[in-house]
Design a protein around this motif. Structure first.
Motif, PDB file in Angstrom:
ATOM      1  N   ASP A 116       0.837  -1.106  -0.021  1.00 25.52           N
ATOM      2  CA  ASP A 116       0.048  -0.122  -0.128  1.00 25.52           C
ATOM      3  C   ASP A 116       0.811   1.277  -0.042  1.00 25.52           C
ATOM      4  N   TRP A 117       1.821   1.343   0.540  1.00 23.59           N
ATOM      5  CA  TRP A 117       2.923   2.260   0.640  1.00 23.59           C
ATOM      6  C   TRP A 117       4.312   2.221   0.757  1.00 23.59           C
ATOM      7  N   HIS A 210       0.817   7.481  -6.520  1.00 25.68           N
ATOM      8  CA  HIS A 210       1.424   6.884  -7.773  1.00 25.68           C
ATOM      9  C   HIS A 210       0.046   6.445  -8.497  1.00 25.68           C
ATOM     10  N   GLU A 211       0.369   6.716  -9.988  1.00 25.77           N
ATOM     11  CA  GLU A 211      -0.473   6.306 -10.970  1.00 25.77           C
ATOM     12  C   GLU A 211       0.099   5.845 -12.112  1.00 25.77           C
ATOM     13  N   ASP A 212      -0.003   4.873 -12.704  1.00 30.45           N
ATOM     14  CA  ASP A 212       0.900   4.321 -13.810  1.00 30.45           C
ATOM     15  C   ASP A 212       1.073   5.097 -14.873  1.00 30.45           C
ATOM     16  N   TRP A 219       3.457   0.426 -10.239  1.00 31.74           N
ATOM     17  CA  TRP A 219       3.636   0.231  -8.678  1.00 31.74           C
ATOM     18  C   TRP A 219       4.801  -0.635  -8.212  1.00 31.74           C
ATOM     19  N   ASN A 220       4.861  -1.755  -9.119  1.00 29.55           N
ATOM     20  CA  ASN A 220       5.976  -2.708  -8.931  1.00 29.55           C
ATOM     21  C   ASN A 220       7.374  -1.927  -8.849  1.00 29.55           C
ATOM     22  N   VAL A 222       7.866   1.217  -8.234  1.00 30.38           N
ATOM     23  CA  VAL A 222       8.311   1.909  -6.867  1.00 30.38           C
ATOM     24  C   VAL A 222       8.532   1.057  -5.621  1.00 30.38           C
ATOM     25  N   GLU A 223       7.587  -0.086  -5.675  1.00 26.42           N
ATOM     26  CA  GLU A 223       7.927  -1.025  -4.515  1.00 26.42           C
ATOM     27  C   GLU A 223       9.210  -1.500  -4.455  1.00 26.42           C
ATOM     28  N   TRP A 248       5.578   6.838  -1.137  1.00 27.18           N
ATOM     29  CA  TRP A 248       4.522   6.998  -2.037  1.00 27.18           C
ATOM     30  C   TRP A 248       3.400   6.173  -1.277  1.00 27.18           C
ATOM     31  N   SER A 250      -0.114   3.868  -2.884  1.00 28.49           N
ATOM     32  CA  SER A 250      -0.678   3.331  -4.149  1.00 28.49           C
ATOM     33  C   SER A 250      -1.862   4.316  -4.423  1.00 28.49           C
ATOM     34  N   ASN A 251      -2.291   4.239  -5.636  1.00 27.85           N
ATOM     35  CA  ASN A 251      -3.463   4.814  -6.214  1.00 27.85           C
ATOM     36  C   ASN A 251      -4.765   4.534  -5.281  1.00 27.85           C
TER      37      ASN A 251
END
Length: 555
Positions: A116-117, A210-212, A219-220, A222-223, A248, A250-251
């Protein structure tokens, strides 16, 4: 976006130099006449990308071998030590690894780390705690007075957490027209800027939504990128001028937060994209905590200089990063060395070959600086350290040229310009391309903000105009279809992997074209008394003017 200006082309001055560089492109072997040596390029790239150097990771034996080798090559090229009597600028680095993450709580909501973050601290502290910090939605988190935009106007962010949208307000536009250059990302759209501005505003923490599409990655990414050890330039103060936490969400996480605040995420995004948006408190406290372990180590930038004959206190900068990823995920053959032949042994070798050429032709009026920076792959850290601690004052640095991954796919009819339409450098490029018979193609992915993602940028954000001109895609043999296919194949099969290796069968003709271009740009800039300026309304114009105003001997 302002079009390129027309500048009186000093072709008469460049013609004899161009004639020599043409010899280099066609043969590269006649070192009595060719300023740029193809053999130097081949040998330097081959050496730097050999398994012996183990991927040139800073802080490893391979990294130290690289530094030692570059000192030898700069000296052999005829340069002088660039940092007083030393060839080196030590770059102190710090690696911070966070662990033991508590959930991120927002009011009554609880979110899991990773899914989630994500969050890290830039501060060198054993633990990080965000405790009941008021959450404030600050739109795109932009303060751009030259564009009439301030998302922080009227709000005191001291001790609060900023919730920020990724990219900038008109990123979804089809054209390049708009307050923030439409589809083209400005620096205000980069996550690095958003954290910097949140810190300047006194925020305790900053979280980007985040937004793709807006981020240009999932998101992957970012993670994975924000997990594990994070390296930073140790610029002093233990990072106390940074927010306590940057991260960050997630959306989906952001949507749940707005829903809990009786707001709609889509509606708030729309509102934040319009002039006059005002920051909104979401009326909920944010809390989390994690522990940090950190280690300090050092690497080196390598600097050589060719002093100018008439104006030695005015500088033209050349940059390229010498580092790569070291050992990495093995390929099918079990090879686990990321050799980084194209990225960026080519650019680093270009520093050596260009230095040789300039020494052979003779020192120009202004001083030429050749800066091989460390730790680019960790986040432009060597370049950032130099920009924060410049050996040559940035107010006296006229302009610069950055080389990062010069393609080896054959001659092209064009070059790819990243960061065009921003400064008077457009005209210098037009002059040099005219001399070569080539054209400038715009950045094919302006929304990705590539101009803000290589080693020239730490200087740019402090006001120094810099070129970032990449190899063209319109190939003489095969056109754009062949160029795009070659670029796609490199990205898919070699980039940041063990297969980015030296190949003795490469077609070097396009790379030599690009080096000829960089040579012409440097000679033109070093032979004039002009100081290129950022265009009116550009985000870096104000900081350059401030730098110039504070200087007694520069721009």
């Amino acid at each position: 976006m302002r079009p390129a200006i027309t500048r009186a082309a000093p072709l008469a001055m460049l013609a004899p130099i161009l004639a020599l560089t043409a010899c280099a492109t066609t043969s590269g072997n006649d070192e009595a006449t060719a300023p740029i040596s193809l053999e130097t390029m081949k040998e330097t790239v081959r050496t730097l990308s050999s398994d012996e150097f183990e991927g040139r990771m800073p802080g490893t034996p391979g990294g130290q071998m690289t530094v030692d080798y570059l000192v030898e090559q700069f000296e052999a090229a005829g340069l002088q030590p660039g940092n007083g009597s030393s060839w080196l600028q030590e770059v102190p680095l710090v690696e911070i690894t966070a662990s033991d993450f508590a959930p991120l709580t927002v009011g009554d909501l609880s979110f899991d780390h990773g899914e989630d973050w994500v969050g890290v601290s830039y501060r060198q502290t054993p633990s990080t705690t965000i405790d009941n910090s008021e959450l404030v939605f600050v739109g795109y988190g932009i303060n751009a007075p030259e564009r009439g935009w301030n998302d922080y106007e009227g709000v005191d962010m001291t001790g609060k957490t900023a919730l920020i949208l990724v990219n900038d307000p008109d990123f979804a536009a089809e054209s390049l027209e708009g307050t923030f250059d439409g589809r083209a990302m400005t620096y205000y759209g980069r996550w690095t800027y958003k954290y910097e501005e949140a810190a300047r505003q006194g925020a305790a923490a900053a979280l980007i939504v985040h937004e793709d599409f807006a981020a240009s990655y999932g998101w992957n990414v970012v993670e994975s990128s924000w997990s594990g050890a994070q390296a930073y330039a140790d610029t002093g103060g233990d990072g106390s001028d940074q927010t306590a936490m940057n991260g960050w969400v997630s959306n989906d996480t952001a949507a749940a937060i707005f829903d809990a605040a009786s707001m709609d995420l889509a509606a708030m995004v729309e509102a934040a994209s319009e002039p006059g948006f005002k920051a909104v408190s979401l009326g909920m406290p944010v809390s989390t905590s994690f522990t940090n372990s950190y280690r300090r180590y050092a690497s080196n930038n390598v600097i050589g200089v060719l002093p100018g004959t008439e104006r030695p206190d005015e500088y033209i900068l050349h940059t390229a990063h010498w580092d790569h990823l070291g050992r990495c995920t093995p390929n099918a053959a079990g090879d686990d060395i990321c050799n980084g032949a194209v990225d960026n042994a080519t650019g680093t070798a270009g520093l050596v070959a260009l230095a040789e050429a300039h020494v052979e032709v003779g020192a120009p009026d202004r001083t030429l600086v050749f800066l091989a920076v460390t730790a680019e792959e960790s986040g432009l850290l060597g370049a950032e350290y130099y920009a924060a601690n410049p050996v040559y004052p940035l107010s006296q640095t006229v302009a610069g040229i950055n080389m990062d991954g010069i393609a080896v796919r054959g001659e092209s009819r064009d070059v790819n310009v990243r960061g065009g339409g921003k400064s008077d450098l457009d005209a210098y490029l037009a002059t040099a391309l005219q001399a070569q018979g080539r054209t400038a193609s715009p950045d094919p992915a302006p929304q990705a903000g590539y101009y803000y993602r290589s080693d020239h940028f730490p200087m740019v954000k402090r006001g120094v105009p810099m070129f970032y001109v990449k190899s063209g895609l319109d190939l003489v043999n095969g056109g754009t279809a062949a160029g795009e296919a070659a670029e796609d194949a490199y990205r898919a099969n070699a980039y940041h992997g063990p297969d980015d290796e030296y190949d003795p069968n490469w077609d070097w003709s396009g790379l030599m074209q690009d080096l000829d271009l960089y040579f012409l740009l440097a000679r033109d800039l070093a032979g004039t008394t002009d100081w290129p300026e950022w265009y009116e309304g550009d985000e870096f114009r104000a900081v350059r003017q401030q730098s110039c105003a504070a200087s007694t001997g520069g721009c």
